[in-house]
Design a protein around this motif. Structure first.
Motif, PDB file in Angstrom:
ATOM      1  N   LEU A 123       0.830  -1.206   0.000  1.00  0.00           N
ATOM      2  CA  LEU A 123       0.000   0.000   0.000  1.00  0.00           C
ATOM      3  C   LEU A 123       0.866   1.258   0.000  1.00  0.00           C
ATOM      4  N   PHE A 124       1.889   1.286   0.842  1.00  0.00           N
ATOM      5  CA  PHE A 124       2.797   2.445   0.863  1.00  0.00           C
ATOM      6  C   PHE A 124       3.538   2.589  -0.465  1.00  0.00           C
ATOM      7  N   ARG A 125       4.045   1.496  -0.997  1.00  0.00           N
ATOM      8  CA  ARG A 125       4.794   1.572  -2.258  1.00  0.00           C
ATOM      9  C   ARG A 125       3.874   2.011  -3.414  1.00  0.00           C
ATOM     10  N   HIS A 126       2.650   1.501  -3.410  1.00  0.00           N
ATOM     11  CA  HIS A 126       1.683   1.885  -4.444  1.00  0.00           C
ATOM     12  C   HIS A 126       1.387   3.381  -4.400  1.00  0.00           C
ATOM     13  N   ASN A 127       1.501   3.960  -3.212  1.00  0.00           N
ATOM     14  CA  ASN A 127       1.224   5.384  -3.052  1.00  0.00           C
ATOM     15  C   ASN A 127       2.485   6.238  -3.079  1.00  0.00           C
ATOM     16  N   GLY A 128       3.545   5.709  -3.670  1.00  0.00           N
ATOM     17  CA  GLY A 128       4.719   6.514  -3.985  1.00  0.00           C
ATOM     18  C   GLY A 128       5.819   6.580  -2.948  1.00  0.00           C
ATOM     19  N   PHE A 129       5.734   5.822  -1.880  1.00  0.00           N
ATOM     20  CA  PHE A 129       6.779   5.856  -0.862  1.00  0.00           C
ATOM     21  C   PHE A 129       7.871   4.843  -1.188  1.00  0.00           C
ATOM     22  N   ASP A 130       9.108   5.320  -1.315  1.00  0.00           N
ATOM     23  CA  ASP A 130      10.251   4.422  -1.493  1.00  0.00           C
ATOM     24  C   ASP A 130      10.775   3.954  -0.141  1.00  0.00           C
ATOM     25  N   SER A 131      10.710   4.819   0.849  1.00  0.00           N
ATOM     26  CA  SER A 131      11.192   4.494   2.183  1.00  0.00           C
ATOM     27  C   SER A 131      10.001   4.162   3.076  1.00  0.00           C
ATOM     28  N   LEU A 132       9.972   2.933   3.573  1.00  0.00           N
ATOM     29  CA  LEU A 132       8.881   2.528   4.458  1.00  0.00           C
ATOM     30  C   LEU A 132       8.986   3.225   5.801  1.00  0.00           C
ATOM     31  N   THR A 133      10.197   3.501   6.253  1.00  0.00           N
ATOM     32  CA  THR A 133      10.371   4.206   7.522  1.00  0.00           C
ATOM     33  C   THR A 133       9.772   5.605   7.421  1.00  0.00           C
ATOM     34  N   ARG A 134      10.056   6.313   6.321  1.00  0.00           N
ATOM     35  CA  ARG A 134       9.473   7.647   6.122  1.00  0.00           C
ATOM     36  C   ARG A 134       7.963   7.558   5.996  1.00  0.00           C
ATOM     37  N   ALA A 135       7.479   6.562   5.320  1.00  0.00           N
ATOM     38  CA  ALA A 135       6.024   6.407   5.152  1.00  0.00           C
ATOM     39  C   ALA A 135       5.346   6.220   6.505  1.00  0.00           C
ATOM     40  N   ILE A 136       5.932   5.393   7.346  1.00  0.00           N
ATOM     41  CA  ILE A 136       5.347   5.159   8.676  1.00  0.00           C
ATOM     42  C   ILE A 136       5.342   6.449   9.484  1.00  0.00           C
ATOM     43  N   ARG A 137       6.464   7.156   9.471  1.00  0.00           N
ATOM     44  CA  ARG A 137       6.553   8.418  10.235  1.00  0.00           C
ATOM     45  C   ARG A 137       5.572   9.456   9.704  1.00  0.00           C
ATOM     46  N   PHE A 138       5.457   9.543   8.395  1.00  0.00           N
ATOM     47  CA  PHE A 138       4.608  10.550   7.770  1.00  0.00           C
ATOM     48  C   PHE A 138       3.120  10.252   7.968  1.00  0.00           C
ATOM     49  N   CYS A 139       2.760   8.982   7.930  1.00  0.00           N
ATOM     50  CA  CYS A 139       1.345   8.615   7.909  1.00  0.00           C
ATOM     51  C   CYS A 139       0.783   8.133   9.246  1.00  0.00           C
ATOM     52  N   SER A 140       1.630   7.806  10.197  1.00  0.00           N
ATOM     53  CA  SER A 140       1.159   7.095  11.382  1.00  0.00           C
ATOM     54  C   SER A 140       0.102   7.840  12.193  1.00  0.00           C
ATOM     55  N   HIS A 141       0.103   9.171  12.169  1.00  0.00           N
ATOM     56  CA  HIS A 141      -0.878   9.923  12.952  1.00  0.00           C
ATOM     57  C   HIS A 141      -1.894  10.633  12.068  1.00  0.00           C
ATOM     58  N   ASN A 142      -1.977  10.214  10.819  1.00  0.00           N
ATOM     59  CA  ASN A 142      -2.892  10.860   9.884  1.00  0.00           C
ATOM     60  C   ASN A 142      -3.873   9.800   9.361  1.00  0.00           C
ATOM     61  N   ILE A 143      -4.862   9.501  10.163  1.00  0.00           N
ATOM     62  CA  ILE A 143      -5.840   8.455   9.839  1.00  0.00           C
ATOM     63  C   ILE A 143      -6.573   8.750   8.527  1.00  0.00           C
ATOM     64  N   PRO A 144      -7.030   9.998   8.260  1.00  0.00           N
ATOM     65  CA  PRO A 144      -7.697  10.246   6.966  1.00  0.00           C
ATOM     66  C   PRO A 144      -6.788   9.929   5.775  1.00  0.00           C
ATOM     67  N   LEU A 145      -5.499  10.259   5.879  1.00  0.00           N
ATOM     68  CA  LEU A 145      -4.561   9.944   4.797  1.00  0.00           C
ATOM     69  C   LEU A 145      -4.460   8.432   4.607  1.00  0.00           C
ATOM     70  N   LEU A 146      -4.342   7.697   5.699  1.00  0.00           N
ATOM     71  CA  LEU A 146      -4.251   6.233   5.596  1.00  0.00           C
ATOM     72  C   LEU A 146      -5.492   5.648   4.921  1.00  0.00           C
ATOM     73  N   PHE A 147      -6.671   6.124   5.280  1.00  0.00           N
ATOM     74  CA  PHE A 147      -7.897   5.615   4.665  1.00  0.00           C
ATOM     75  C   PHE A 147      -7.983   6.032   3.196  1.00  0.00           C
ATOM     76  N   SER A 148      -7.386   7.174   2.831  1.00  0.00           N
ATOM     77  CA  SER A 148      -7.428   7.595   1.432  1.00  0.00           C
ATOM     78  C   SER A 148      -6.643   6.635   0.547  1.00  0.00           C
ATOM     79  N   PHE A 149      -5.688   5.934   1.110  1.00  0.00           N
ATOM     80  CA  PHE A 149      -4.924   4.942   0.339  1.00  0.00           C
ATOM     81  C   PHE A 149      -5.806   3.787  -0.134  1.00  0.00           C
ATOM     82  N   LEU A 150      -6.885   3.539   0.569  1.00  0.00           N
ATOM     83  CA  LEU A 150      -7.757   2.413   0.251  1.00  0.00           C
ATOM     84  C   LEU A 150      -8.799   2.746  -0.809  1.00  0.00           C
ATOM     85  N   GLU A 151      -8.901   4.003  -1.175  1.00  0.00           N
ATOM     86  CA  GLU A 151      -9.923   4.425  -2.158  1.00  0.00           C
ATOM     87  C   GLU A 151      -9.521   4.069  -3.554  1.00  0.00           C
TER      88      GLU A 151
END
Length: 151
Positions: A123-151
Motif C-alpha cells: 500500500l505504501f509503495r503503491h502510493n509513492g513511498f520508497d522508504s517505508l520508515t518515512r512512510a510510517i513516520r509521515f502517515c502514522s498519525h494521519n488516519i484520513p490519509l491512511l484511509f485515502s490509500f484504500l480508495e
C-alpha cells in the motif's frame, strides 16, 4: 565442478551506493559425475561475486541447482529478481517492522500479521513511498490519509 567446463557464462558489473560488484554466472549442464538420485536436475549454476563494500574487498561463491536448461544470462536475471524480493520485502519486514522479534504464538496470529505487513508495504509503495520508515513516520498519525490509500 572444478573439472567441468561451463555451457554458458555471463558476467556483469554493478557500481552503486559505494559498492562495486562483479558477478560471474556459470551454467554447467555436463552432470555425469552427479548422482542420478537428483531426478529432473538439468543445470548447476555457480555465481561468483567479487567486489567492495564500504571499502572492504569481498569474494563469495554460491551454487544453485535447477530443473531448467537456460543460458547463464537468464539464470543471472532470475537470481537478481529473487534477491530483489528478499531486499524489498523480507528485509523490510524484518528490519522496519521487526517481524522476527514479534512473539505471537496463538493460532494463526503470526501468519495473519505477516500478511498484514505485506499489505501495508504494498500500500505504501503503491502510493509513492520508497522508504517505508518515512512512510510510517509521515502517515502514522494521519488516519484520513491512511484511509485515502484504500480508495
Amino acid at each position: 565442478m572444478q573439472h567441468s567446463q561451463p555451457t554458458t557464462i555471463h558476467t556483469d558489473f554493478e557500481r552503486r551506493s559505494g559498492r562495486f560488484t562483479q558477478r560471474r554466472v556459470c551454467v554447467f549442464e555436463n552432470l555425469n559425475n552427479i548422482s542420478h538420485d537428483w531426478l529432473g536436475l538439468k543445470s548447476i549454476i555457480q555465481v561468483e561475486r567479487v567486489g567492495t563494500r564500504a571499502g572492504k574487498a569481498y569474494q563469495e561463491t554460491a551454487y544453485y541447482i535447477s530443473s531448467l536448461s537456460l543460458k547463464a544470462s537468464d539464470f543471472a536475471c532470475g537470481i537478481r529478481r529473487h534477491w530483489g524480493v528478499e531486499n524489498r520485502l523480507h528485509w523490510v519486514k524484518d528490519v522496519v517492522f521487526d517481524e522476527d522479534s514479534a512473539q505471537m504464538v496463538d493460532g494463526y496470529a503470526a501468519a495473519n500479521f505477516s500478511i498484514l505487513r505485506s499489505f501495508v508495504i504494498n500500500l505504501f509503495r503503491h502510493n509513492g513511498f520508497d522508504s517505508l520508515t518515512r512512510a510510517i513516520r509521515f502517515c502514522s498519525h494521519n488516519i484520513p490519509l491512511l484511509f485515502s490509500f484504500l480508495e
